[in-house]
Design a protein around this motif. Sequence first.
Motif, PDB file in Angstrom:
ATOM      1  N   ILE A 128      71.020 -81.102 -17.524  1.00  0.00           N
ATOM      2  CA  ILE A 128      72.514 -81.486 -18.088  1.00  0.00           C
ATOM      3  C   ILE A 128      73.414 -80.253 -17.408  1.00  0.00           C
ATOM      4  O   ILE A 128      72.818 -79.100 -17.593  1.00  0.00           O
ATOM      5  N   ALA A 129      74.238 -80.362 -16.287  1.00  0.00           N
ATOM      6  CA  ALA A 129      74.719 -79.623 -15.824  1.00  0.00           C
ATOM      7  C   ALA A 129      75.878 -78.443 -16.851  1.00  0.00           C
ATOM      8  O   ALA A 129      76.436 -77.157 -17.268  1.00  0.00           O
ATOM      9  N   LEU A 130      77.147 -79.493 -17.346  1.00  0.00           N
ATOM     10  CA  LEU A 130      77.856 -79.738 -18.108  1.00  0.00           C
ATOM     11  C   LEU A 130      77.999 -80.105 -19.751  1.00  0.00           C
ATOM     12  O   LEU A 130      77.870 -81.160 -19.420  1.00  0.00           O
ATOM     13  N   PRO A 131      76.918 -79.834 -20.402  1.00  0.00           N
ATOM     14  CA  PRO A 131      76.380 -79.969 -22.401  1.00  0.00           C
ATOM     15  C   PRO A 131      78.170 -80.820 -22.488  1.00  0.00           C
ATOM     16  O   PRO A 131      78.483 -81.772 -23.155  1.00  0.00           O
ATOM     17  N   ALA A 132      79.484 -80.300 -22.806  1.00  0.00           N
ATOM     18  CA  ALA A 132      80.464 -80.059 -23.223  1.00  0.00           C
ATOM     19  C   ALA A 132      81.188 -81.330 -23.104  1.00  0.00           C
ATOM     20  O   ALA A 132      81.463 -82.103 -23.282  1.00  0.00           O
ATOM     21  N   LEU A 133      80.840 -81.406 -21.424  1.00  0.00           N
ATOM     22  CA  LEU A 133      81.766 -82.616 -20.806  1.00  0.00           C
ATOM     23  C   LEU A 133      80.638 -84.153 -21.104  1.00  0.00           C
ATOM     24  O   LEU A 133      81.108 -85.513 -21.227  1.00  0.00           O
ATOM     25  N   VAL A 134      79.605 -83.834 -21.115  1.00  0.00           N
ATOM     26  CA  VAL A 134      78.732 -84.942 -21.613  1.00  0.00           C
ATOM     27  C   VAL A 134      78.897 -85.027 -23.217  1.00  0.00           C
ATOM     28  O   VAL A 134      78.688 -86.666 -23.709  1.00  0.00           O
ATOM     29  N   GLU A 135      79.337 -84.783 -24.021  1.00  0.00           N
ATOM     30  CA  GLU A 135      78.945 -85.185 -25.019  1.00  0.00           C
ATOM     31  C   GLU A 135      80.585 -85.360 -25.086  1.00  0.00           C
ATOM     32  O   GLU A 135      80.317 -86.304 -26.027  1.00  0.00           O
ATOM     33  N   LEU A 136      81.594 -85.431 -24.988  1.00  0.00           N
ATOM     34  CA  LEU A 136      82.460 -85.737 -24.698  1.00  0.00           C
ATOM     35  C   LEU A 136      82.703 -87.381 -24.345  1.00  0.00           C
ATOM     36  O   LEU A 136      82.834 -88.091 -24.379  1.00  0.00           O
ATOM     37  N   CYS A 137      82.288 -87.561 -23.185  1.00  0.00           N
ATOM     38  CA  CYS A 137      81.828 -88.872 -22.122  1.00  0.00           C
ATOM     39  C   CYS A 137      81.108 -89.848 -23.109  1.00  0.00           C
ATOM     40  O   CYS A 137      81.474 -90.714 -23.172  1.00  0.00           O
ATOM     41  N   MET A 138      80.048 -89.515 -24.049  1.00  0.00           N
ATOM     42  CA  MET A 138      79.476 -90.048 -24.802  1.00  0.00           C
ATOM     43  C   MET A 138      79.958 -90.211 -26.101  1.00  0.00           C
ATOM     44  O   MET A 138      80.044 -91.601 -26.895  1.00  0.00           O
ATOM     45  N   VAL A 139      80.201 -89.561 -26.640  1.00  0.00           N
ATOM     46  CA  VAL A 139      81.776 -90.083 -28.272  1.00  0.00           C
ATOM     47  C   VAL A 139      82.670 -90.765 -27.298  1.00  0.00           C
ATOM     48  O   VAL A 139      82.920 -92.351 -28.169  1.00  0.00           O
ATOM     49  N   VAL A 140      83.085 -91.070 -26.071  1.00  0.00           N
ATOM     50  CA  VAL A 140      84.317 -91.629 -26.184  1.00  0.00           C
ATOM     51  C   VAL A 140      83.250 -92.961 -25.431  1.00  0.00           C
ATOM     52  O   VAL A 140      84.188 -94.592 -25.913  1.00  0.00           O
ATOM     53  N   ILE A 141      82.790 -93.196 -24.698  1.00  0.00           N
ATOM     54  CA  ILE A 141      81.447 -94.573 -24.843  1.00  0.00           C
ATOM     55  C   ILE A 141      81.233 -94.800 -26.162  1.00  0.00           C
ATOM     56  O   ILE A 141      81.838 -96.256 -26.418  1.00  0.00           O
ATOM     57  N   PHE A 142      80.734 -94.382 -26.607  1.00  0.00           N
ATOM     58  CA  PHE A 142      80.304 -95.116 -27.911  1.00  0.00           C
ATOM     59  C   PHE A 142      82.126 -95.523 -29.114  1.00  0.00           C
ATOM     60  O   PHE A 142      81.351 -96.268 -29.474  1.00  0.00           O
ATOM     61  N   THR A 143      82.345 -94.425 -28.922  1.00  0.00           N
ATOM     62  CA  THR A 143      83.814 -95.397 -29.307  1.00  0.00           C
ATOM     63  C   THR A 143      84.079 -96.495 -29.330  1.00  0.00           C
ATOM     64  O   THR A 143      84.856 -97.331 -29.459  1.00  0.00           O
ATOM     65  N   VAL A 144      84.188 -96.686 -27.311  1.00  0.00           N
ATOM     66  CA  VAL A 144      84.302 -98.595 -26.754  1.00  0.00           C
ATOM     67  C   VAL A 144      83.210 -99.175 -27.204  1.00  0.00           C
ATOM     68  O   VAL A 144      84.275 -99.998 -27.549  1.00  0.00           O
ATOM     69  N   LEU A 145      82.485 -98.704 -27.588  1.00  0.00           N
ATOM     70  CA  LEU A 145      81.228 -99.721 -27.480  1.00  0.00           C
ATOM     71  C   LEU A 145      81.126-100.069 -28.880  1.00  0.00           C
ATOM     72  O   LEU A 145      81.427-100.976 -29.491  1.00  0.00           O
ATOM     73  N   LEU A 146      81.397 -98.919 -29.740  1.00  0.00           N
ATOM     74  CA  LEU A 146      81.754 -99.233 -31.322  1.00  0.00           C
ATOM     75  C   LEU A 146      83.101-100.830 -31.772  1.00  0.00           C
ATOM     76  O   LEU A 146      83.161-101.022 -32.446  1.00  0.00           O
ATOM     77  N   SER A 147      84.192-100.179 -31.194  1.00  0.00           N
ATOM     78  CA  SER A 147      85.511-100.699 -31.091  1.00  0.00           C
ATOM     79  C   SER A 147      85.283-102.115 -30.546  1.00  0.00           C
ATOM     80  O   SER A 147      85.813-102.695 -31.184  1.00  0.00           O
ATOM     81  N   ARG A 148      84.354-102.351 -30.074  1.00  0.00           N
ATOM     82  CA  ARG A 148      84.304-103.121 -29.071  1.00  0.00           C
ATOM     83  C   ARG A 148      83.734-104.412 -29.725  1.00  0.00           C
ATOM     84  O   ARG A 148      83.697-105.948 -29.695  1.00  0.00           O
ATOM     85  N   PHE A 149      82.245-104.064 -30.370  1.00  0.00           N
ATOM     86  CA  PHE A 149      81.497-104.394 -31.296  1.00  0.00           C
ATOM     87  C   PHE A 149      81.640-104.437 -32.531  1.00  0.00           C
ATOM     88  O   PHE A 149      81.191-105.583 -33.990  1.00  0.00           O
ATOM     89  N   ILE A 150      82.245-104.252 -33.400  1.00  0.00           N
ATOM     90  CA  ILE A 150      82.490-104.414 -35.035  1.00  0.00           C
ATOM     91  C   ILE A 150      84.425-104.342 -35.137  1.00  0.00           C
ATOM     92  O   ILE A 150      84.954-104.244 -34.687  1.00  0.00           O
ATOM     93  N   ALA A 151      84.333-105.662 -35.728  1.00  0.00           N
ATOM     94  CA  ALA A 151      85.222-106.407 -36.027  1.00  0.00           C
ATOM     95  C   ALA A 151      86.387-105.911 -37.234  1.00  0.00           C
ATOM     96  O   ALA A 151      85.672-105.815 -38.197  1.00  0.00           O
ATOM     97  N   PHE A 152      87.186-105.277 -37.524  1.00  0.00           N
ATOM     98  CA  PHE A 152      87.468-104.662 -38.875  1.00  0.00           C
ATOM     99  C   PHE A 152      88.664-105.504 -39.087  1.00  0.00           C
ATOM    100  O   PHE A 152      90.269-105.636 -38.539  1.00  0.00           O
ATOM    101  N   THR A 153      88.608-106.908 -39.965  1.00  0.00           N
ATOM    102  CA  THR A 153      89.433-107.776 -40.228  1.00  0.00           C
ATOM    103  C   THR A 153      89.692-107.874 -41.910  1.00  0.00           C
ATOM    104  O   THR A 153      88.656-106.994 -42.656  1.00  0.00           O
TER     105      THR A 153
END
Length: 67
Positions: free
Chosen positions: A42-67
């Motif tokens: 990995i050339a830019l670990p901080a950027l990869v970590e930020l991207c992973m946080v965004v990806i996991f946020t989208v996936l979690l908010s997509r599949f976890i229903a807050f009702t």
Amino acid sequence: MPHEFAIGEVYFPPLLIVVMLAYFLTVAVTFVAGKLGWQRVIALPALVELCMVVIFTVLLSRFIAFT
């Protein structure tokens, strides 16, 4: 419609909870990747970590229903 989570008298928005979960999941994946030696490609670990946080946020908010 999402609603706030109340812990005591403090209200937390659902997105904050999802981002916290995504960050902890990112830390776990980064730790495993470090143990397996994948961090050296990995050339830019901080950027990869930020991207992973965004990806996991989208996936979690997509599949976890807050009702």
